[in-house]
Design a protein around this motif. Structure first.
Motif, PDB file in Angstrom:
ATOM      1  N   ASN A  23       0.827  -1.201   0.000  1.00  0.00           N
ATOM      2  CA  ASN A  23       0.000   0.000   0.000  1.00  0.00           C
ATOM      3  C   ASN A  23       0.868   1.260   0.000  1.00  0.00           C
ATOM      4  O   ASN A  23       0.589   2.227  -0.730  1.00  0.00           O
ATOM      5  N   GLN A  24       1.924   1.247   0.794  1.00  0.00           N
ATOM      6  CA  GLN A  24       2.830   2.396   0.860  1.00  0.00           C
ATOM      7  C   GLN A  24       3.524   2.622  -0.485  1.00  0.00           C
ATOM      8  O   GLN A  24       3.695   3.759  -0.927  1.00  0.00           O
ATOM      9  N   TRP A  25       3.928   1.524  -1.120  1.00  0.00           N
ATOM     10  CA  TRP A  25       4.566   1.635  -2.441  1.00  0.00           C
ATOM     11  C   TRP A  25       3.590   2.229  -3.450  1.00  0.00           C
ATOM     12  O   TRP A  25       3.950   3.107  -4.244  1.00  0.00           O
ATOM     13  N   MET A  26       2.339   1.752  -3.425  1.00  0.00           N
ATOM     14  CA  MET A  26       1.326   2.262  -4.350  1.00  0.00           C
ATOM     15  C   MET A  26       1.129   3.756  -4.160  1.00  0.00           C
ATOM     16  O   MET A  26       1.070   4.527  -5.129  1.00  0.00           O
ATOM     17  N   LEU A  27       1.024   4.203  -2.914  1.00  0.00           N
ATOM     18  CA  LEU A  27       0.846   5.628  -2.640  1.00  0.00           C
ATOM     19  C   LEU A  27       2.047   6.443  -3.113  1.00  0.00           C
ATOM     20  O   LEU A  27       1.896   7.574  -3.585  1.00  0.00           O
ATOM     21  N   SER A  28       3.244   5.850  -3.013  1.00  0.00           N
ATOM     22  CA  SER A  28       4.441   6.566  -3.458  1.00  0.00           C
ATOM     23  C   SER A  28       4.414   6.835  -4.959  1.00  0.00           C
ATOM     24  O   SER A  28       4.980   7.831  -5.431  1.00  0.00           O
ATOM     25  N   PRO A 122       6.356  -8.635 -14.518  1.00  0.00           N
ATOM     26  CA  PRO A 122       6.381  -9.019 -13.097  1.00  0.00           C
ATOM     27  C   PRO A 122       7.764  -8.908 -12.466  1.00  0.00           C
ATOM     28  O   PRO A 122       7.874  -8.602 -11.274  1.00  0.00           O
ATOM     29  N   ASP A 123       8.816  -9.140 -13.229  1.00  0.00           N
ATOM     30  CA  ASP A 123      10.167  -9.036 -12.667  1.00  0.00           C
ATOM     31  C   ASP A 123      10.490  -7.601 -12.267  1.00  0.00           C
ATOM     32  O   ASP A 123      11.105  -7.351 -11.229  1.00  0.00           O
ATOM     33  N   ALA A 127      11.184  -6.125  -8.488  1.00  0.00           N
ATOM     34  CA  ALA A 127      12.360  -5.311  -8.159  1.00  0.00           C
ATOM     35  C   ALA A 127      11.951  -3.986  -7.515  1.00  0.00           C
ATOM     36  O   ALA A 127      12.552  -3.541  -6.527  1.00  0.00           O
ATOM     37  N   ASN A 128      10.911  -3.346  -8.059  1.00  0.00           N
ATOM     38  CA  ASN A 128      10.449  -2.069  -7.516  1.00  0.00           C
ATOM     39  C   ASN A 128       9.907  -2.225  -6.101  1.00  0.00           C
ATOM     40  O   ASN A 128      10.172  -1.401  -5.217  1.00  0.00           O
ATOM     41  N   LEU A 129       9.144  -3.293  -5.885  1.00  0.00           N
ATOM     42  CA  LEU A 129       8.600  -3.533  -4.551  1.00  0.00           C
ATOM     43  C   LEU A 129       9.713  -3.802  -3.542  1.00  0.00           C
ATOM     44  O   LEU A 129       9.697  -3.293  -2.414  1.00  0.00           O
ATOM     45  N   ASN A 130      10.697  -4.598  -3.932  1.00  0.00           N
ATOM     46  CA  ASN A 130      11.776  -4.936  -3.008  1.00  0.00           C
ATOM     47  C   ASN A 130      12.687  -3.743  -2.736  1.00  0.00           C
ATOM     48  O   ASN A 130      13.286  -3.652  -1.658  1.00  0.00           O
ATOM     49  N   TYR A 149       9.918  -9.538  -1.060  1.00  0.00           N
ATOM     50  CA  TYR A 149       8.919 -10.260  -1.847  1.00  0.00           C
ATOM     51  C   TYR A 149       9.602 -11.298  -2.726  1.00  0.00           C
ATOM     52  O   TYR A 149      10.736 -11.089  -3.188  1.00  0.00           O
ATOM     53  N   GLU A 150       8.908 -12.400  -2.972  1.00  0.00           N
ATOM     54  CA  GLU A 150       9.310 -13.369  -3.978  1.00  0.00           C
ATOM     55  C   GLU A 150       8.284 -13.327  -5.098  1.00  0.00           C
ATOM     56  O   GLU A 150       7.162 -12.846  -4.917  1.00  0.00           O
TER      57      GLU A 150
END
Length: 241
Positions: A23-28, A122-123, A127-130, A149-150
């Protein structure tokens, strides 16, 4: 049960909502640090519904206030038009076209963003999430840190919505959103089941009626169900079964 006391000078443990890294990543991506900050200019009742060109008024307000580096050109408009298409599909058998509240619209918009990035690359999404997880973990104790995340984690998505926030209708749109991206990327055959779990038979029948109102093919589960391997119909089954 009494609350656990925090020792003097000890940092209080993170609340559940403070651990929602996705959620925090999405808001960013929308260049804000909180949902309230994104929503504060969208709460007017005058912004609900579509304009004369079938574009959500929420989108006009968002583009009026901000320019988003993560969503160049007509990217957000494309997401909006997907939401419009699904909304009109759900409204066909209803007396009036569905109009979303600001928090419902943002929930659907976030879904568009996620599914687009998940199916397209997806890759890169991983990477962005991690990268965001690494930033989140800085300065936190081992106990508070979030594991990376995996790839398979990206297939597991949960929505946190308040009671009375229209979760059932949002779920109907979510199903159409997922089917849209499957078709867009030629992966319709990779989905063979859509299952809705309910707590009891009464709610199963209620959901069946609601799917009918939304003109979404659904059926109560049975071993001989026509939906068994179609991947298009929703199978409704009680969790006790």
């Amino acid at each position: 049960m009494p609350k656990k006391r925090t020792k003097k000078n000890e940092t209080p443990p993170l609340r559940f909502d403070e651990k929602l890294v996705l959620n925090q990543w999405m808001l960013s991506l929308f260049e804000v640090s909180s949902f309230d900050k994104l929503a504060e200019h969208l709460k007017s009742l005058d912004l609900e519904g579509l304009d004369e060109n079938n574009v959500h008024k929420f989108l006009h307000q968002m583009k009026l206030l901000w320019e988003y580096e993560e969503f160049p050109g007509d990217t957000l408009l494309g997401y909006d038009q997907n939401i419009v298409k699904h909304t009109l599909a759900l409204s066909e058998k209803r007396a009036n076209t569905l109009h979303w509240k600001y928090f419902q619209y943002l929930s659907l918009l976030f879904t568009e963003v996620y599914l687009d990035r998940f199916f397209r690359d997806p890759d890169k999404l991983l990477a962005n999430l991690n990268q965001h997880v690494t930033t989140f973990n800085e300065g936190k104790t081992t106990k508070e840190q979030i594991p990376a995340y995996e790839l398979d984690d990206l297939r597991k998505i949960a929505f946190w919505n308040a009671t009375g926030s229209g979760k059932t209708l949002l779920m109907h749109v979510n199903i159409l959103q997922y089917q849209h991206y499957l078709k867009l990327h030629g992966k319709e055959k990779s989905l063979n089941r859509i299952i809705l779990l309910t707590p009891n038979e009464g709610l199963s029948k209620q959901h069946l009626a609601e799917f009918d109102a939304s003109d979404i093919d659904a059926d109560l589960f049975s071993k001989e169900s026509r939906a068994l391997f179609s991947g298009q119909s929703v199978e409704i089954i009680e969790v006790t079964k």
